[in-house]
Design a protein around this motif. Structure first.
Motif, mmCIF file in Angstrom:
data_model
loop_
_atom_site.group_PDB
_atom_site.id
_atom_site.type_symbol
_atom_site.label_atom_id
_atom_site.label_comp_id
_atom_site.label_asym_id
_atom_site.label_seq_id
_atom_site.Cartn_x
_atom_site.Cartn_y
_atom_site.Cartn_z
ATOM 1 N N ARG A 125 0.845 -1.191 0.000
ATOM 2 C CA ARG A 125 0.000 0.000 0.000
ATOM 3 C C ARG A 125 0.885 1.247 0.000
ATOM 4 O O ARG A 125 2.063 1.193 0.357
ATOM 5 C CB ARG A 125 -0.926 0.042 1.217
ATOM 6 C CG ARG A 125 -0.249 0.147 2.564
ATOM 7 C CD ARG A 125 -1.089 0.930 3.583
ATOM 8 N NE ARG A 125 -1.113 2.338 3.257
ATOM 9 C CZ ARG A 125 -2.124 3.145 3.494
ATOM 10 N NH1 ARG A 125 -3.212 2.694 4.082
ATOM 11 N NH2 ARG A 125 -2.061 4.430 3.161
ATOM 12 N N ALA A 145 -11.963 6.554 3.522
ATOM 13 C CA ALA A 145 -13.105 6.725 4.417
ATOM 14 C C ALA A 145 -13.884 8.003 4.112
ATOM 15 O O ALA A 145 -15.111 8.024 4.125
ATOM 16 C CB ALA A 145 -12.606 6.754 5.863
ATOM 17 N N ARG A 146 -13.135 9.079 3.821
ATOM 18 C CA ARG A 146 -13.791 10.375 3.598
ATOM 19 C C ARG A 146 -14.558 10.407 2.285
ATOM 20 O O ARG A 146 -15.339 11.322 2.032
ATOM 21 C CB ARG A 146 -12.747 11.495 3.637
ATOM 22 C CG ARG A 146 -12.195 11.699 5.035
ATOM 23 C CD ARG A 146 -10.830 12.329 5.058
ATOM 24 N NE ARG A 146 -10.259 12.294 6.400
ATOM 25 C CZ ARG A 146 -9.653 11.223 6.943
ATOM 26 N NH1 ARG A 146 -9.546 10.100 6.261
ATOM 27 N NH2 ARG A 146 -9.173 11.257 8.166
ATOM 28 N N LYS A 193 -13.082 1.571 1.951
ATOM 29 C CA LYS A 193 -12.998 1.805 3.386
ATOM 30 C C LYS A 193 -14.345 2.269 3.927
ATOM 31 O O LYS A 193 -15.107 2.949 3.218
ATOM 32 C CB LYS A 193 -11.912 2.820 3.662
ATOM 33 C CG LYS A 193 -10.523 2.247 3.383
ATOM 34 C CD LYS A 193 -9.466 3.059 4.039
ATOM 35 C CE LYS A 193 -8.325 2.211 4.504
ATOM 36 N NZ LYS A 193 -7.485 2.954 5.454
ATOM 37 N N ARG A 245 -12.065 0.431 9.206
ATOM 38 C CA ARG A 245 -10.902 1.257 9.568
ATOM 39 C C ARG A 245 -11.156 2.113 10.810
ATOM 40 O O ARG A 245 -10.436 3.043 11.089
ATOM 41 C CB ARG A 245 -10.453 2.106 8.380
ATOM 42 C CG ARG A 245 -11.557 2.841 7.721
ATOM 43 C CD ARG A 245 -12.013 4.091 8.423
ATOM 44 N NE ARG A 245 -11.027 5.160 8.309
ATOM 45 C CZ ARG A 245 -10.885 6.130 9.188
ATOM 46 N NH1 ARG A 245 -11.688 6.217 10.246
ATOM 47 N NH2 ARG A 245 -9.972 7.063 9.013
#
Ligand code: PEP
Ligand code: MN
Length: 341
Positions: free
Chosen positions: A126, A185-186, A207, A237
């Motif tokens: 990653r 996530a955002r 995520k 996460r």
């Protein structure tokens, strides 16, 4: 709705069913199992005459899919989905460990990390080239140069690359260099981005949003799946809670809950979930014990110098120990680790 074909159904009967359902304005997803074929039927909520479908030759029965996430649901697809990643598979018996820096910072930093995690048994590398940062003044990533460095690290180590795309217009560029597109996530509910990532035809690591329910997360997965891309890997996460002593709260409950609701593979991110490298290995063990199909872990050769997320990044030797411990836990719960413990 899922149409369960008879075990002895002929290919021509399946084809006739598909043609019929499509002519009624519904979308079809074929699932050929070992024993029988299932035909997933997805529409926009309009009713479909089940009696008419059940009367067709070769059809055994129909089952209603009650969940709002249709393609992501286990009702629609009872078997676990496996996502191919460069020879290995995410979602099978062997747990996957994706590792590398939060951000790609330089050639030497990335290559040093890539070799170290490969040596320790990582499944994939990653590293963010486009970074979603809370502050516009923080390091935003190396962009294209970061992607090129990731491709070079793949050449050198053979590890497939997982990297984030933040906007639909970045997808073609990211897809050119990456093996898996990460949605952060955002951006979990950036629906244009989800659709663009789905169209790229690569596996997508989705995520969970820090304030998203499991249902909202699976509906986000549905956006990707509905682009005829079945390759979605979910990533827990950590979510926002009232607890300030860790960065987020790892929702371990989500692991068995998602595995029950969905056929998609699920990995856990103990780095963002805790925000503290000292807690990462313990939470990684917990995730695998709870049934996660893998982990994504931040590793940096000199965490104190990291341009993002240094506090939660493991030094390579700590990561090596994590892989050892996680492999033991994997065996204890009937799985295989990335290395033989
Ligand atoms: C990351 O993986 O470095 C990252 C930004 O993660 P998240 O989107 O989960 O915050
Ligand atoms: Mn990070």
């Amino acid at each position: 709705m899922v149409v369960v074909m008879e075990q002895a159904a002929r290919a021509s009967e399946v084809a006739a069913l598909v043609a019929k359902v499509e002519s009624m304005g519904f979308r079809v997803h074929l699932m050929k199992g070992e024993e029988r074929t299932l035909v997933g039927v997805v529409g926009d909520g309009r009713p479909l005459d089940r009696g008419q479908i059940e009367a067709m030759p070769g059809v055994d029965k129909t089952l209603a899919v009650l969940r709002p996430f249709k393609l992501a649901s286990r009702e629609m697809h009872p078997e676990d989905s496996l996502i191919a990643l460069n020879g290995s598979k995410v979602g099978g018996k062997k747990v996957a460990v994706i590792a590398g820096p939060c951000s790609v910072e330089s050639r030497s930093q990335l290559l040093e990390t890539a070799h170290a995690v490969a040596q320790a048994g990582a499944t994939a590398l990653r590293g963010g080239a486009f970074k979603p940062r809370t502050s516009p003044y923080s390091f935003q990533g190396l962009g294209v140069e970061g992607l090129e460095l990731l491709a070079e690290a793949r050449e050198e180590t053979g590890l497939p690359i997982v990297t984030e795309a933040m906007a639909p217009e970045q997808i073609p560029l990211v897809a050119q260099h990456a093996d898996v597109i990460q949605i952060g996530a955002r951006n979990m509910q950036n629906f244009n981005l989800l659709q663009a990532a789905g169209k790229a035809g690569l596996p997508v690591l989705l995520k969970r949003g820090m304030m998203a329910t499991i249902e909202e997360w699976l509906m986000a997965a549905e956006y990707i799946l509905s682009q005829d891309n079945p390759q979605v890997i979910l990533c827990e996460r950590g979510i926002r809670t009232f607890e300030p002593s860790t960065r987020y709260t790892t929702d371990i409950n989500a692991v068995p809950a998602v595995k029950s609701l969905s056929h998609l593979p699920l990995i856990l991110d103990p780095s963002h979930g805790t925000g503290n490298w000292e807690y990462v290995t313990a939470v990684a063990r917990a995730g695998i014990a709870a049934g996660a199909d893998g982990l994504i872990v931040e590793v940096h050769p000199r965490p104190q110098e990291a341009r993002s997320d240094g506090a939660q990044s493991l030094r390579p030797e700590v990561f090596e120990e994590l892989v050892r411990q996680v492999s033991q836990v994997a065996v204890a719960v009937g799985r295989e680790g990335p290395i033989r413990p």
